[in-house]
Enzyme design. Sequence first.
Site, PDB file in Angstrom:
ATOM      1  N   TRP A   1       0.834  -1.245   0.002  1.00 23.80           N
ATOM      2  CA  TRP A   1       0.037   0.110  -0.030  1.00 23.80           C
ATOM      3  C   TRP A   1       0.916   1.132   0.115  1.00 23.80           C
ATOM      4  CZ3 TRP A   1      -4.858  -0.802  -0.565  1.00 23.80           C
ATOM      5  CH2 TRP A   1      -5.504  -2.081   0.041  1.00 23.80           C
TER       6      TRP A   1
ATOM      7  N   TYR B   1       4.474   1.806   7.281  1.00 23.90           N
ATOM      8  CA  TYR B   1       3.257   1.745   5.825  1.00 23.90           C
ATOM      9  C   TYR B   1       2.859   2.990   5.379  1.00 23.90           C
ATOM     10  CZ  TYR B   1       3.081  -3.131   7.914  1.00 23.90           C
ATOM     11  OH  TYR B   1       3.418  -4.341   8.172  1.00 23.90           O
TER      12      TYR B   1
ATOM     13  N   SER C   1       7.919  -8.039  16.160  1.00 22.62           N
ATOM     14  CA  SER C   1       7.502  -8.425  14.750  1.00 22.62           C
ATOM     15  C   SER C   1       8.970  -8.783  14.209  1.00 22.62           C
ATOM     16  CB  SER C   1       6.808  -7.383  13.824  1.00 22.62           C
ATOM     17  OG  SER C   1       6.580  -7.890  12.807  1.00 22.62           O
TER      18      SER C   1
ATOM     19  N   SER D   1       2.582 -12.664   5.249  1.00 24.60           N
ATOM     20  CA  SER D   1       2.820 -13.424   3.661  1.00 24.60           C
ATOM     21  C   SER D   1       2.110 -14.950   3.790  1.00 24.60           C
ATOM     22  CB  SER D   1       4.332 -13.470   3.643  1.00 24.60           C
ATOM     23  OG  SER D   1       4.704 -12.000   3.301  1.00 24.60           O
ATOM     24  N   PRO D   2       1.088 -15.243   4.240  1.00 23.29           N
ATOM     25  CA  PRO D   2       0.593 -16.664   4.290  1.00 23.29           C
ATOM     26  C   PRO D   2       0.139 -16.879   2.682  1.00 23.29           C
ATOM     27  CG  PRO D   2      -1.473 -15.045   4.604  1.00 23.29           C
ATOM     28  CD  PRO D   2      -0.129 -14.169   4.520  1.00 23.29           C
ATOM     29  N   LEU D   3       0.247 -16.308   2.025  1.00 19.59           N
ATOM     30  CA  LEU D   3      -0.135 -16.959   0.448  1.00 19.59           C
ATOM     31  C   LEU D   3       1.041 -17.169  -0.487  1.00 19.59           C
ATOM     32  CD1 LEU D   3      -3.487 -14.700  -0.129  1.00 19.59           C
ATOM     33  CD2 LEU D   3      -3.292 -16.834   1.067  1.00 19.59           C
TER      34      LEU D   3
ATOM     35  N   ARG E   1     -11.723 -11.233  -3.830  1.00 25.18           N
ATOM     36  CA  ARG E   1     -10.653 -11.665  -3.017  1.00 25.18           C
ATOM     37  C   ARG E   1     -10.814 -11.693  -1.468  1.00 25.18           C
ATOM     38  NH1 ARG E   1      -7.271 -10.566  -7.368  1.00 25.18           N
ATOM     39  NH2 ARG E   1      -6.861 -12.575  -8.891  1.00 25.18           N
TER      40      ARG E   1
END
Length: 287
Positions: free
Chosen positions: A23, A56, A143, A192-194, A244
């Site tokens: 983003w 971000y 994190s 980043s699970p995908l 999605r």
Amino acid sequence: MSAHKPKALDGSFMLAFGTGSTWRKEDSEALNTGLIEIVKEALQLGYRHLDTAELYNTEREVGEAIKQSGVPVSEIYITGKVFTMSDVQGAFDRTLQRLGVDYVDLYLLHHPYFAKSNADLQGAWTELETIYDSGKVGAIGVSNFTEDHIRTILETARIRPACNQIELNPYLQRTQLQQYHKKQGIQTFAFSPLSPIVRASPGPLDSDLESIAKKHGISTAVALIRWALQQGIAVATTSTDKARMKDHLLALDVSLLEKEVALISRFGAEKHFRGRWNDKFAPDDRS
């Protein structure tokens, strides 16, 4: 003391809508109206956890989207992260101001690599503990920390980290770190699970993942998110596409067979892929 009752990171809060690096926009006074609309859409679709960060540069838009959504902020779990480690308290105050809130549910040290010494890391954590004491945050955590980084802050910590948000998916399972989290009572929170279908395809998981998804009438993305959720791992995912966004929410309501979770883990372990912080790890380091 805070008038806010801390929310547990469970239920629908386990799936966060991320407003991360994809983003990122140039720093300007003008609000990104497109981003506001997308985050507002996420809330109206049913997301109740928003994941943002100082880095971000999206906090103002997230705050505006909350205001416009019609969803009470008391029903939303907000995760923020500090990047300006030289002024943690000031960064936190600015985050609250940009979000337009007086409280966030979870506040994290964004990464440990700013530290030139153990004392630097421990000092930053002490500042987060002070913020926690103010009652303006429900929980504090970290994190991108490794086990060694966590051990370092625990040497002096009054308060244990509530969670560690890390890159995690079937191609980067970080089993030893997950086990350490459980031992210490630290929630694993995946980003980043995908990657197996977005950044690391083709791979050994493709065929079985498609079969499992087809069997349950879900997308491979939902199967990957569910793989994590079913192991008690919180997940941050994102999309700019409404279909999605809506699809990913299905992961809260479906259930995989335990043997399917195990199968995804087994075939996922056959490939190693790390998308972030590659300069900090050896090529074959799965920690």
